[in-house]
Scaffold this active site. Structure first.
Site, PDB file in Angstrom:
ATOM      1  N   ALA A  66      46.865  38.217  31.989  1.00 52.77           N
ATOM      2  CA  ALA A  66      47.941  38.310  31.003  1.00 52.77           C
ATOM      3  C   ALA A  66      49.045  39.147  31.643  1.00 52.77           C
ATOM      4  CB  ALA A  66      47.424  38.962  29.732  1.00 52.77           C
ATOM      5  N   GLY A 111      43.092  37.292  32.129  1.00 52.59           N
ATOM      6  CA  GLY A 111      43.367  36.054  31.402  1.00 52.59           C
ATOM      7  C   GLY A 111      43.226  34.812  32.264  1.00 52.59           C
TER       8      GLY A 111
HETATM    9  N1  COA Z   1      51.082  40.798  34.951  1.00 50.91           N
HETATM   10  C1  COA Z   1      52.372  40.927  35.304  1.00 50.91           C
HETATM   11  N2  COA Z   1      52.806  40.836  36.562  1.00 50.91           N
HETATM   12  C2  COA Z   1      51.878  40.623  37.516  1.00 50.91           C
HETATM   13  C3  COA Z   1      50.528  40.481  37.235  1.00 50.91           C
HETATM   14  C4  COA Z   1      50.136  40.562  35.878  1.00 50.91           C
HETATM   15  N3  COA Z   1      48.863  40.397  35.487  1.00 50.91           N
HETATM   16  N4  COA Z   1      49.847  40.286  38.381  1.00 50.91           N
HETATM   17  C5  COA Z   1      50.782  40.300  39.361  1.00 50.91           C
HETATM   18  N5  COA Z   1      52.005  40.503  38.846  1.00 50.91           N
HETATM   19  C6  COA Z   1      53.290  40.593  39.554  1.00 50.91           C
HETATM   20  C7  COA Z   1      53.456  41.919  40.273  1.00 50.91           C
HETATM   21  O1  COA Z   1      53.904  42.907  39.379  1.00 50.91           O
HETATM   22  C8  COA Z   1      54.479  41.539  41.319  1.00 50.91           C
HETATM   23  O2  COA Z   1      55.734  41.473  40.706  1.00 50.91           O
HETATM   24  P1  COA Z   1      57.032  42.156  41.410  1.00 50.91           P
HETATM   25  O3  COA Z   1      57.141  41.468  42.748  1.00 50.91           O
HETATM   26  O4  COA Z   1      58.168  41.831  40.489  1.00 50.91           O
HETATM   27  O5  COA Z   1      56.716  43.614  41.528  1.00 50.91           O
HETATM   28  C9  COA Z   1      54.074  40.111  41.684  1.00 50.91           C
HETATM   29  O6  COA Z   1      53.323  39.618  40.584  1.00 50.91           O
HETATM   30  C10 COA Z   1      53.205  40.031  42.938  1.00 50.91           C
HETATM   31  O7  COA Z   1      52.079  40.857  42.736  1.00 50.91           O
HETATM   32  P2  COA Z   1      51.604  41.980  43.766  1.00 50.91           P
HETATM   33  O8  COA Z   1      50.787  42.982  43.006  1.00 50.91           O
HETATM   34  O9  COA Z   1      52.782  42.500  44.514  1.00 50.91           O
HETATM   35  O10 COA Z   1      50.702  41.116  44.744  1.00 50.91           O
HETATM   36  P3  COA Z   1      49.495  41.665  45.647  1.00 50.91           P
HETATM   37  O11 COA Z   1      49.152  40.556  46.565  1.00 50.91           O
HETATM   38  O12 COA Z   1      49.811  42.985  46.221  1.00 50.91           O
HETATM   39  O13 COA Z   1      48.256  41.887  44.619  1.00 50.91           O
HETATM   40  C11 COA Z   1      46.805  41.314  42.782  1.00 50.91           C
HETATM   41  C12 COA Z   1      47.696  40.799  43.946  1.00 50.91           C
HETATM   42  C13 COA Z   1      46.336  40.101  41.985  1.00 50.91           C
HETATM   43  C14 COA Z   1      45.605  42.076  43.352  1.00 50.91           C
HETATM   44  C15 COA Z   1      47.658  42.260  41.904  1.00 50.91           C
HETATM   45  O14 COA Z   1      48.872  41.611  41.583  1.00 50.91           O
HETATM   46  C16 COA Z   1      46.979  42.653  40.617  1.00 50.91           C
HETATM   47  O15 COA Z   1      46.076  43.468  40.608  1.00 50.91           O
HETATM   48  N6  COA Z   1      47.417  42.071  39.469  1.00 50.91           N
HETATM   49  C17 COA Z   1      46.924  42.439  38.166  1.00 50.91           C
HETATM   50  C18 COA Z   1      45.558  41.873  37.926  1.00 50.91           C
HETATM   51  C19 COA Z   1      45.058  42.286  36.563  1.00 50.91           C
HETATM   52  O16 COA Z   1      44.793  43.438  36.305  1.00 50.91           O
HETATM   53  N7  COA Z   1      44.925  41.296  35.665  1.00 50.91           N
HETATM   54  C20 COA Z   1      44.438  41.507  34.364  1.00 50.91           C
HETATM   55  C21 COA Z   1      45.562  41.731  33.430  1.00 50.91           C
HETATM   56  S1  COA Z   1      44.954  41.982  31.782  1.00 50.91           S
END
Ligand code: COA
Length: 260
Positions: A66, A111
């Site tokens: 999400a 999500g």
């Molecule tokens: N919600 C909103 N934005 C998200 C997102 C999420 N769940 N997951 C990734 N993004 C966004 C990041 O904020 C970033 O945006 P920006 O470039 O404007 O700052 C972009 O997507 C790329 O993500 P980034 O974190 O830079 O990529 P990464 O390769 O370093 O890491 C993940 C990838 C998946 C490990 C990391 O994005 C992450 O942990 N995401 C959240 C996962 C999560 O907790 N999901 C459950 C949510 S309830």
């Protein structure tokens, strides 16, 4: 209908919905959930669609959860409504009468893992990563993760994943029953298509009755679920498709369920 955050494509009766916010790793914001709801309504209303594939745009993510920027501002009443809304959309996806396959091309977190679990079958690229990391954000899953994960992988494994919030590789996901198959990233589309071709060669009514028997039956006691199975077995026996399938076997030919 035109969508901002989804891409819709059709090929030979197979519809593909691609969650299309690659710059945010396809995170499900409120607008995307609303569009997904409309896209599911279109599928429900279109008899020409025989199967549905859900996937994510870009190389990296299926759906990374999400949208955390939206989650962070929710109060308790809004948060409950947020969860109920997503649950309702995912439940409608799960209850579709046609096969729904998640083609998990990358991160399926929060999500995203929940969306994949609302699909009937999951095929993952070897670089896919699954997990319910919500506890790391001080949250619990709100789109069905606490319920579908234990139903798929068993209570002990699910509780461990939910409480640690740890990521699971595609290989482990397959070992614990979270995904049905794992393939090389560039083979994902072919593997999903081959799987669907093998399903769509079967009686469409029988396929949809299997889905109903499993989806509804698993929520009933065994006696009620068995009665549902017998009822659907009876309904199937009234169909031309059953006649065609059994006759084709006896005549040593391939059935053609789609004629007439
Ligand atoms: N919600 C909103 N934005 C998200 C997102 C999420 N769940 N997951 C990734 N993004 C966004 C990041 O904020 C970033 O945006 P920006 O470039 O404007 O700052 C972009 O997507 C790329 O993500 P980034 O974190 O830079 O990529 P990464 O390769 O370093 O890491 C993940 C990838 C998946 C490990 C990391 O994005 C992450 O942990 N995401 C959240 C996962 C999560 O907790 N999901 C459950 C949510 S309830």
């Amino acid at each position: 209908m035109n969508f901002e955050n989804l891409k819709i494509t059709d090929s030979g009766g197979i519809r593909t919905i691609t969650i299309n916010r690659p710059e945010k790793l396809n995170a499900l914001n409120v607008a995307t959930i609303a569009e997904l709801s409309s896209a599911i309504s279109e599928v429900e209303a279109d008899d020409g669609i025989e199967a549905l594939v859900i996937t994510g745009a870009g190389e990296k993510a299926f759906v990374a959860g999400a949208d955390i920027s939206e989650l962070s501002t929710l109060g308790p009443v809004e948060a409950k409504e947020f969860a109920l809304r997503g649950q309702e959309v995912f439940r409608r996806l799960e209850r579709l009468a046609i096969p729904v396959i998640a083609a998990v091309n990358g991160y399926a977190l929060g999500g995203g893992c929940e969306l994949s679990m609302a699909c009937h079958i999951r095929v993952a690229s070897s670089k896919a990563v699954f997990g319910q990391p919500e506890v790391k954000l001080g949250l619990i899953p709100g789109y069905g993760g606490t319920q579908r994960l234990p139903r798929l992988v068993g209570r002990g494994r699910a509780v461990e994943m939910l409480l640690t919030g740890r990521n699971v590789t595609a290989e482990e996901a397959q070992r614990i029953g979270l995904v049905n198959a794992v393939c090389e990233p560039d083979e994902l589309e072919v593997v999903v298509t081959e799987l669907l071709v093998s399903i769509l060669a079967n009686g469409p009514l029988a396929v949809s009755h299997c889905l109903e028997a499993v989806n509804s039956g698993l929520e009933m006691c065994l006696d009620d679920a068995s009665l549902l199975e017998a009822t659907l077995f009876g309904v199937g026996a009234a169909s031309d498709q059953m006649r065609e399938g059994t006759t084709a076997f006896l005549e040593r030919r391939k059935p053609d369920f789609r004629k007439g």
